[in-house]
Design an enzyme around this catalytic site. Structure first.
Site, mmCIF file in Angstrom:
data_model
loop_
_atom_site.group_PDB
_atom_site.id
_atom_site.type_symbol
_atom_site.label_atom_id
_atom_site.label_comp_id
_atom_site.label_asym_id
_atom_site.label_seq_id
_atom_site.Cartn_x
_atom_site.Cartn_y
_atom_site.Cartn_z
ATOM 1 N N HIS A 36 -40.735 -1.664 -86.784
ATOM 2 C CA HIS A 36 -40.109 -2.894 -86.253
ATOM 3 C C HIS A 36 -41.133 -3.692 -85.457
ATOM 4 O O HIS A 36 -41.487 -3.341 -84.338
ATOM 5 C CB HIS A 36 -38.916 -2.536 -85.359
ATOM 6 C CG HIS A 36 -38.121 -3.734 -84.914
ATOM 7 N ND1 HIS A 36 -36.758 -3.828 -85.077
ATOM 8 C CD2 HIS A 36 -38.492 -4.890 -84.310
ATOM 9 C CE1 HIS A 36 -36.327 -4.974 -84.589
ATOM 10 N NE2 HIS A 36 -37.369 -5.646 -84.114
ATOM 11 N N HIS A 51 -42.645 -8.063 -85.138
ATOM 12 C CA HIS A 51 -42.524 -9.464 -85.592
ATOM 13 C C HIS A 51 -43.939 -10.002 -85.738
ATOM 14 O O HIS A 51 -44.502 -10.553 -84.796
ATOM 15 C CB HIS A 51 -41.734 -10.283 -84.577
ATOM 16 C CG HIS A 51 -40.330 -9.819 -84.397
ATOM 17 N ND1 HIS A 51 -39.257 -10.462 -84.981
ATOM 18 C CD2 HIS A 51 -39.801 -8.762 -83.724
ATOM 19 C CE1 HIS A 51 -38.133 -9.818 -84.669
ATOM 20 N NE2 HIS A 51 -38.442 -8.781 -83.903
ATOM 21 N N GLN A 94 -33.611 -15.351 -86.923
ATOM 22 C CA GLN A 94 -33.778 -15.230 -85.467
ATOM 23 C C GLN A 94 -32.755 -16.050 -84.687
ATOM 24 O O GLN A 94 -32.283 -15.651 -83.644
ATOM 25 C CB GLN A 94 -35.195 -15.657 -85.062
ATOM 26 C CG GLN A 94 -35.455 -15.693 -83.560
ATOM 27 C CD GLN A 94 -35.433 -14.314 -82.919
ATOM 28 O OE1 GLN A 94 -36.373 -13.543 -83.056
ATOM 29 N NE2 GLN A 94 -34.343 -13.975 -82.232
ATOM 30 N N HIS A 133 -31.007 -6.628 -86.064
ATOM 31 C CA HIS A 133 -31.094 -6.614 -84.610
ATOM 32 C C HIS A 133 -29.638 -6.504 -84.148
ATOM 33 O O HIS A 133 -28.862 -7.447 -84.346
ATOM 34 C CB HIS A 133 -31.703 -7.910 -84.084
ATOM 35 C CG HIS A 133 -33.189 -7.982 -84.234
ATOM 36 N ND1 HIS A 133 -33.817 -8.005 -85.447
ATOM 37 C CD2 HIS A 133 -34.175 -8.025 -83.293
ATOM 38 C CE1 HIS A 133 -35.130 -8.067 -85.258
ATOM 39 N NE2 HIS A 133 -35.383 -8.077 -83.963
ATOM 40 N N GLU A 175 -28.400 -6.074 -79.018
ATOM 41 C CA GLU A 175 -29.537 -6.025 -78.089
ATOM 42 C C GLU A 175 -29.130 -6.719 -76.790
ATOM 43 O O GLU A 175 -29.590 -7.806 -76.455
ATOM 44 C CB GLU A 175 -30.782 -6.680 -78.702
ATOM 45 C CG GLU A 175 -32.042 -6.391 -77.879
ATOM 46 C CD GLU A 175 -33.317 -6.962 -78.490
ATOM 47 O OE1 GLU A 175 -33.237 -7.630 -79.535
ATOM 48 O OE2 GLU A 175 -34.401 -6.735 -77.917
ATOM 49 N N ASP A 196 -42.363 -3.634 -81.805
ATOM 50 C CA ASP A 196 -41.563 -4.856 -81.672
ATOM 51 C C ASP A 196 -42.391 -6.114 -81.413
ATOM 52 O O ASP A 196 -42.355 -7.047 -82.199
ATOM 53 C CB ASP A 196 -40.500 -4.683 -80.571
ATOM 54 C CG ASP A 196 -39.349 -5.690 -80.697
ATOM 55 O OD1 ASP A 196 -39.372 -6.514 -81.626
ATOM 56 O OD2 ASP A 196 -38.432 -5.649 -79.870
ATOM 57 N N TRP A 217 -41.137 -12.854 -75.918
ATOM 58 C CA TRP A 217 -40.238 -11.818 -75.418
ATOM 59 C C TRP A 217 -40.951 -10.800 -74.537
ATOM 60 O O TRP A 217 -40.359 -10.188 -73.663
ATOM 61 C CB TRP A 217 -39.580 -11.069 -76.588
ATOM 62 C CG TRP A 217 -38.594 -11.896 -77.335
ATOM 63 C CD1 TRP A 217 -37.241 -11.893 -77.167
ATOM 64 C CD2 TRP A 217 -38.871 -12.864 -78.359
ATOM 65 N NE1 TRP A 217 -36.668 -12.796 -78.020
ATOM 66 C CE2 TRP A 217 -37.632 -13.398 -78.760
ATOM 67 C CE3 TRP A 217 -40.040 -13.328 -78.973
ATOM 68 C CZ2 TRP A 217 -37.527 -14.381 -79.755
ATOM 69 C CZ3 TRP A 217 -39.939 -14.300 -79.948
ATOM 70 C CH2 TRP A 217 -38.698 -14.818 -80.330
HETATM 71 ZN ZN LIG Z 1 -37.197 -7.395 -82.972
#
Ligand SMILES: [Zn+2]
Length: 418
Positions: free
Chosen positions: A56, A58, A152, A210, A213, A309, A315
């Protein structure tokens, strides 16, 4: 051409092992193979494990944290999404590829050979997906990449989001993505889970959502995802990423859901460094850890793995593709440090990730499988985890992707000498 690695330490094997490779595949692994190979490499008792798996990440977001307007002041998931939304316009395929390539290099130099990346498809130009599909093709001999068609900004919160996810699958993405907890109402979140399952069945793709979360224990899309995929018989092809709210669920609810998770054979990904950072932001004290029930899932025999991630995105400001660092954080935060847990901790960034990616047939140290493995600078799993050891060698189809010599130390002090 045959190649023989000698003096390898393998998990759960008492004596040193030999690894014979021919034509890019493992042909035999055992203590005394008694063969003459054209080339022999003495591993001096170092630990050999299958390559690290990062299931996982991005790759389209990496190294954007410092961009103008991308700074996430609150450190929450939701501001991260907002900052990305405000700054993502204007990217080009080449620019995304260049950043993704840099992240791949960082990950590969630390032993990763398998990556599942999300590609943001809430962008009618499909720039991220085009870039990552090209990169996947360019690197296919040295790195396995799976791509998630990931909305997203939502399947329904974003105009035509569901259609864009479907378009991504038609373009060649491997997995259906979703983000039900971000949709504008619970009903739309549920609708997006139904849609993801419908698309996975229609196009014969894997699922990686996802999912939940958030610390809100009323975010319960995991339950619906599990039920739907169980009824379709595709639970083992399905992954729930994050599921932070399951870490806040009450015991009675978790007890009941756990039974269905086992039946469905769902896979879980936890991203310990990101979620310890992003979650708990609305708590004062006591402040929650924000991770899903990794230890309890693992104890129940449910497949759960760790992932990076983010690398320097809106993030999460840090991250460098070092799965050993992710593992170290994860086993601390999830309190998984009994000696048996430490001895098998590497599973969380190797074999469990491979099960999540559904690549068990080609992954692992077994005769007949591709000769892909890494060598760690430790003589046991315990020492590898205790010392957060680095990777000395990464081998793909029998060929060295890199070899790293331990850095020499200059000292006259006896106490500092080995
Ligand atoms: Zn993610």
């Amino acid at each position: 051409m045959q190649k023989l690695y000698t003096n390898a330490t393998l998990v759960d094997k008492d004596e040193p092992q030999e690894i014979l490779i021919d034509n890019g595949k493992f042909t035999a692994i055992g203590p005394h193979l008694a063969v003459e190979a054209a080339e022999t490499v003495d591993l001096n008792g170092r630990l050999v494990v299958p390559p690290y798996v990062d299931p996982h990440i991005h790759l389209d977001y990496v190294y954007t944290a410092m961009r103008q307007g991308a700074l996430n002041g609150t450190g929450t998931l939701f501001e991260g999404i907002q900052r990305w939304s405000e700054t993502k316009a204007g990217a080009t395929v080449e620019e995304v590829k260049e950043r993704a390539r840099r992240a791949v290099r960082e990950e590969m130099l630390q032993g990763v050979q398998y990556i599942r990346t999300h590609a943001d498809v809430t962008d009618p130009s499909m720039t991220s997906l085009k870039a990552l599909l090209e990169l996947k093709e360019e690197l296919k001999d040295i790195l396995t990449i799976q791509i998630v068609s990931f909305p997203q900004e939502g399947m329904y919160a974003y105009p035509n989001g569901a259609e864009l996810v479907e378009e991504g699958l038609k373009m060649g993405a491997d997995c259906v993505g979703g983000i039900p907890h971000y949709e504008l109402a619970r009903e739309f979140g549920e609708k997006s889970v139904h849609k993801a399952v419908e698309l996975a069945v229609k196009y014969d793709k894997l699922i990686d959502l996802h999912c939940d979360e958030t610390d809100d224990d009323q975010s319960r899309f995991l339950e619906l995802l599990t039920a739907l995929t169980y009824m379709e018989g595709i639970g083992d092809r399905t992954t729930a990423s994050h599921t932070c709210s399951f870490g806040s669920a009450n015991g009675a609810y978790a007890f009941r859901l756990m039974k269905t998770l086992i039946k469905a054979k769902l896979n879980f990904i936890s991203c310990p460094t990101e979620n310890i950072y992003l979650e708990g932001r609305q708590d004062t004290y006591p402040k929650r850890r924000g991770l899903t029930r990794v230890k309890e899932l693992n104890d129940a025999g449910i497949n759960v793995c760790f992932a990076q991630d983010s690398i320097a995105d809106p993030w999460y400001p840090l991250g460098n593709g070092n799965l050993m660092n992710v593992l170290d954080n994860g086993i601390h935060i999830c309190q998984m440090m009994s000696f048996p847990e430490i001895d098998h901790a590497l599973d969380l960034i190797t074999t469990h990730g491979a099960v999540t990616m559904h690549i068990q047939d080609e992954y692992g140290l077994d005769a007949g499988k591709p000769a892909n493995f890494i060598v760690l600078d430790a003589d046991s799993p315990y020492e590898a985890v205790r010392c957060r050891t680095g990777v000395l060698r990464s081998v793909r189809y029998g060929k060295e992707l890199f070899v790293r010599e331990p850095a020499p130390v200059k000292t006259d002090l006896a106490i500092l000498q080995a």
